[in-house]
Scaffold this motif. Structure first.
Motif, short mmCIF file in Angstrom:
data_model
loop_
_atom_site.label_atom_id
_atom_site.label_comp_id
_atom_site.label_asym_id
_atom_site.label_seq_id
_atom_site.Cartn_x
_atom_site.Cartn_y
_atom_site.Cartn_z
N GLY A 176 0.81 -1.21 0.00
CA GLY A 176 0.00 0.00 0.00
C GLY A 176 0.85 1.26 0.00
O GLY A 176 0.40 2.32 -0.46
N LYS A 177 2.08 1.15 0.48
CA LYS A 177 2.97 2.30 0.55
C LYS A 177 3.40 2.78 -0.83
O LYS A 177 3.70 3.96 -1.02
N ILE A 178 3.44 1.89 -1.83
CA ILE A 178 3.81 2.31 -3.18
C ILE A 178 2.77 3.28 -3.71
O ILE A 178 3.09 4.37 -4.20
N THR A 179 1.50 2.88 -3.59
CA THR A 179 0.41 3.74 -4.02
C THR A 179 0.46 5.08 -3.28
O THR A 179 0.36 6.14 -3.89
N GLN A 180 0.60 5.02 -1.98
CA GLN A 180 0.62 6.23 -1.18
C GLN A 180 1.79 7.14 -1.55
O GLN A 180 1.65 8.37 -1.57
N THR A 181 2.94 6.55 -1.85
CA THR A 181 4.12 7.33 -2.20
C THR A 181 3.91 8.11 -3.48
O THR A 181 4.21 9.32 -3.55
N PHE A 182 3.39 7.45 -4.51
CA PHE A 182 3.16 8.15 -5.77
C PHE A 182 2.06 9.20 -5.63
O PHE A 182 2.16 10.29 -6.21
N GLU A 183 1.03 8.88 -4.88
CA GLU A 183 -0.05 9.85 -4.68
C GLU A 183 0.43 11.08 -3.92
O GLU A 183 0.06 12.22 -4.23
#
Length: 285
Positions: free
Chosen positions: A19-26
């Motif tokens: 989930g951190k990948i999504t959050q990082t890009f967002e």
């Protein structure tokens, strides 16, 4: 850059590091900047310094960090990263050692971690064991340069089940149908992005970006427009100007060989501090 999505965060995958990948890009998108993704070889120049260097990179502003797993036959790596891998292997670095480094980093930082390495050592370690251990130690995704998308089913199934993204590399020579396949596979998983290889050949820092790069990224963007995945560019990037240019038309930029060279130059004199300052320079451009 366009509005992007790197996977839907659901109650099922929120519990996993992916989930951190999504959050990082967002988060980077909301801040109107690109995602900075440095690469470090586990065990280079030594195990203790690897942990300190990775933590320093996170403090300097790295968004996602690739942890390289050394291998005796690294076909996609240039001389700089090959040398780092050989030194790491000579010092006894193993897959388990890489997992231990991820565990130590994730215990002290919430930076997003990816494991990058070749398929044979992962097979030898065991796909199920590898993915379970990676997820338990704070890893969010995997990058396997020598695993073609057409042969990725066994690892992809297990990785997704453990909440790990499987990041596919797309070189300039890739036909559109392969790009579409990689995008569809990524979109069905718990998160991720497309890794755009800036040039054909091996890794290594260059003075100039390839002339075709922006057109290449536009072609990938067109082929993946339905999935709206973030794109990160790697291979050959080394300067703040490179990062600024690439992140004007892609969501992320990967820096590898330039950092290995920097560590080599400072391995006897505070390599972690040198890395922190370098990452800060990339963020400030």
């Amino acid at each position: 850059m366009e509005t992007i999505s790197s996977g839907v965060i659901t109650p099922e995958n929120q519990q996993y590091p992916v989930g951190k990948i999504t959050q990082t890009f967002e988060r980077a998108h909301s801040e109107q900047r690109g995602v900075i993704i440095p690469y470090f070889m586990c065990g280079y120049p030594n195990i203790k310094d690897t942990v300190d260097i990775v933590l320093a990179a996170a403090e300097g502003g790295a968004d996602i960090i690739e942890l390289g797993m050394p291998f005796s036959d690294p076909l996609a790596d240039g001389a700089t990263i090959q040398h780092a891998g050989q030194v790491a292997l000579e010092q006894g670095m193993t897959i388990q050692g890489c997992m231990d480094i991820a565990k130590q980093v994730s215990a002290k930082s919430d930076v997003t971690l990816l494991m990058m390495g070749y398929y044979n050592p992962i097979l030898s370690y065991g796909l199920e064991r590898f993915c379970a251990t990676a997820s338990a130690n704070g890893v969010s995704g995997l990058i396997i340069p020598d695993l073609p998308v057409e042969e990725a089913d066994p690892l992809q199934e297990i990785a997704y089940r453990h909440g790990l993204a499987l990041i596919y590399l797309v070189p300039p020579t890739a036909p559109d149908e392969r790009i579409v396949t990689a995008a569809k596979r990524t979109a069905t998983g718990p998160g991720g992005f497309i890794y755009c290889v800036a040039l054909s050949g091996v890794t290594g820092s260059r003075l100039e970006l390839p002339a075709h790069l922006q057109d290449f990224i536009a072609r990938i963007r067109a082929a993946t427009q339905e999935q709206k995945l973030p794109l990160a560019v790697g291979f050959g990037l080394s300067t703040p100007a490179h990062i600024a240019t690439v992140t004007s038309y892609a969501e992320g930029a990967v820096i590898g060989s330039a950092l290995v060279k920097l560590i080599d130059q400072h391995k006897d004199d505070q390599p972690a501090e040198a890395v922190k300052m370098y990452i800060q320079s990339l963020r400030q451009k």
